[in-house]
Design an enzyme around this catalytic site. Structure first.
Site, PDB file in Angstrom:
ATOM      1  N   LYS A  13      44.325  39.384  48.634  1.00 26.76           N
ATOM      2  CA  LYS A  13      43.026  38.778  48.933  1.00 26.76           C
ATOM      3  C   LYS A  13      42.756  37.570  48.023  1.00 26.76           C
ATOM      4  O   LYS A  13      42.332  36.524  48.497  1.00 26.76           O
ATOM      5  CB  LYS A  13      41.892  39.803  48.752  1.00 26.76           C
ATOM      6  CG  LYS A  13      41.973  40.999  49.681  1.00 26.76           C
ATOM      7  CD  LYS A  13      40.756  41.896  49.550  1.00 26.76           C
ATOM      8  CE  LYS A  13      40.605  42.561  48.200  1.00 26.76           C
ATOM      9  NZ  LYS A  13      41.669  43.542  47.860  1.00 26.76           N
ATOM     10  N   ARG A  88      32.621  46.567  49.300  1.00 23.78           N
ATOM     11  CA  ARG A  88      33.620  47.596  49.008  1.00 23.78           C
ATOM     12  C   ARG A  88      33.247  48.932  49.636  1.00 23.78           C
ATOM     13  O   ARG A  88      34.005  49.874  49.563  1.00 23.78           O
ATOM     14  CB  ARG A  88      33.705  47.848  47.504  1.00 23.78           C
ATOM     15  CG  ARG A  88      34.529  46.867  46.674  1.00 23.78           C
ATOM     16  CD  ARG A  88      35.996  46.924  46.941  1.00 23.78           C
ATOM     17  NE  ARG A  88      36.834  47.028  45.794  1.00 23.78           N
ATOM     18  CZ  ARG A  88      37.255  46.021  45.029  1.00 23.78           C
ATOM     19  NH1 ARG A  88      36.870  44.802  45.276  1.00 23.78           N
ATOM     20  NH2 ARG A  88      38.072  46.236  44.035  1.00 23.78           N
ATOM     21  N   ARG A 127      52.374  42.162  38.748  1.00 27.28           N
ATOM     22  CA  ARG A 127      51.646  40.888  38.793  1.00 27.28           C
ATOM     23  C   ARG A 127      51.026  40.490  37.464  1.00 27.28           C
ATOM     24  O   ARG A 127      50.698  41.321  36.633  1.00 27.28           O
ATOM     25  CB  ARG A 127      50.598  40.907  39.904  1.00 27.28           C
ATOM     26  CG  ARG A 127      49.279  41.537  39.562  1.00 27.28           C
ATOM     27  CD  ARG A 127      48.294  41.364  40.711  1.00 27.28           C
ATOM     28  NE  ARG A 127      47.110  42.152  40.454  1.00 27.28           N
ATOM     29  CZ  ARG A 127      46.086  42.244  41.283  1.00 27.28           C
ATOM     30  NH1 ARG A 127      46.110  41.607  42.442  1.00 27.28           N
ATOM     31  NH2 ARG A 127      45.030  42.980  40.972  1.00 27.28           N
ATOM     32  N   ARG A 160      46.373  42.512  34.221  1.00 28.28           N
ATOM     33  CA  ARG A 160      45.062  43.148  34.245  1.00 28.28           C
ATOM     34  C   ARG A 160      45.157  44.562  33.683  1.00 28.28           C
ATOM     35  O   ARG A 160      46.110  45.281  33.966  1.00 28.28           O
ATOM     36  CB  ARG A 160      44.542  43.205  35.691  1.00 28.28           C
ATOM     37  CG  ARG A 160      43.913  41.920  36.122  1.00 28.28           C
ATOM     38  CD  ARG A 160      43.545  41.905  37.567  1.00 28.28           C
ATOM     39  NE  ARG A 160      42.895  43.114  38.069  1.00 28.28           N
ATOM     40  CZ  ARG A 160      42.341  43.200  39.275  1.00 28.28           C
ATOM     41  NH1 ARG A 160      42.368  42.150  40.087  1.00 28.28           N
ATOM     42  NH2 ARG A 160      41.782  44.304  39.682  1.00 28.28           N
ATOM     43  N   ARG A 171      42.525  53.448  42.208  1.00 26.78           N
ATOM     44  CA  ARG A 171      41.915  52.351  42.993  1.00 26.78           C
ATOM     45  C   ARG A 171      42.278  52.498  44.471  1.00 26.78           C
ATOM     46  O   ARG A 171      41.472  52.212  45.347  1.00 26.78           O
ATOM     47  CB  ARG A 171      42.399  51.002  42.448  1.00 26.78           C
ATOM     48  CG  ARG A 171      41.717  50.631  41.131  1.00 26.78           C
ATOM     49  CD  ARG A 171      42.514  49.624  40.330  1.00 26.78           C
ATOM     50  NE  ARG A 171      42.617  48.329  40.965  1.00 26.78           N
ATOM     51  CZ  ARG A 171      43.580  47.451  40.683  1.00 26.78           C
ATOM     52  NH1 ARG A 171      44.512  47.728  39.792  1.00 26.78           N
ATOM     53  NH2 ARG A 171      43.609  46.305  41.290  1.00 26.78           N
TER      54      ARG A 171
END
Ligand code: AMP
Length: 213
Positions: A13, A88, A127, A160, A171
């Site tokens: 996203k 969300r 990432r 992160r 998550r």
């Protein structure tokens, strides 16, 4: 143009939102980025959000709804915006519809980036992001030229804190329980478009653009 990007964590996203922002010259509004900045700046909001974010849970609705209401009223949103990571859950989606109605506005497209769970875990664990310019990298699919250094601005890349296996699993659970039902919510309003989020970022971007043009 007013867009919502849906999809699980790691669907891309943020990457697609940045590309859309460049192409259409409209702001990307990422509640995750706003909250991470608040954590970095040690604000009251950041203090409230940090524990919840580190646990992979959702920050309370009233906080994020307040942030969005304020943000979409700002001048740069007059020609549109891209919502990345908001809404969300159904409560947030309903509040967004109400707020837009009050402003005589509507969402033009909801793009659902579809990707399977195994791929998402692999994408998230590898990432890293540049805190200076927001560029995103991946140790396998898009490694920086120099280890841990941003190709674009030379910033030191960061991972992160919530991109670890345990928090990623939490998550994903939150996504399937709270966020995935938004697909049905928006498909009832006929604004949902599904895009296969596989292949290179450019291939995915072409598919996204085809859906909205
Ligand atoms: P993201 O960068 O979108 O993956 O968001 C990172 C974290 O910020 C999430 O795991 C949540 O803890 C929090 N967050 C971001 N957006 C929202 C939202 N719309 N509602 C509640 N929490 C959010």
């Amino acid at each position: 143009m007013r867009l919502i990007l849906l999809g699980p964590p790691g669907a891309g996203k943020g990457t697609q939102a940045k590309m859309l922002k460049e192409k259409f010259q409209i702001p990307q509004i990422s509640t995750g980025d706003i909250l991470r900045q608040a954590v970095k700046d040690n604000t009251e909001l950041g203090a409230k959000a940090k524990t919840v974010m580190d646990a992979g849970q959702l920050v309370p609705d009233n906080i994020v709804i307040g942030l969005i209401k304020e943000r979409i009223r700002q001048g740069d949103c007059k020609t549109g915006f891209i919502l990345d990571g908001f809404p969300r859950n159904i409560t947030q989606a309903k509040k967004l519809s109400e707020t837009l109605q009050d402003m005589n506005l509507a969402i033009d497209n909801v793009i659902d980036l579809e990707v399977d769970e195994g791929e998402v875990v692999e994408r998230l664990t590898g990432r890293s992001t540049c805190p200076e310019c927001g560029a995103m990298f991946h140790q396998v699919s898009r490694p920086p030229k120099v280890n841990e250094v941003c190709d674009s601005c030379g910033g030191k890349l960061e991972q992160r804190p919530d991109d670890n296996k345990e928090t990623i699993e939490k998550r994903l659970k939150v996504y399937s329980e709270s966020t995935a039902p938004l697909k049905e919510f928006y498909s009832k309003q006929e604004s949902l478009r599904t895009v296969e989020a596989k292949g290179t970022v450019e291939e995915i971007f072409s598919r996204v653009c085809l859906m909205i043009e």
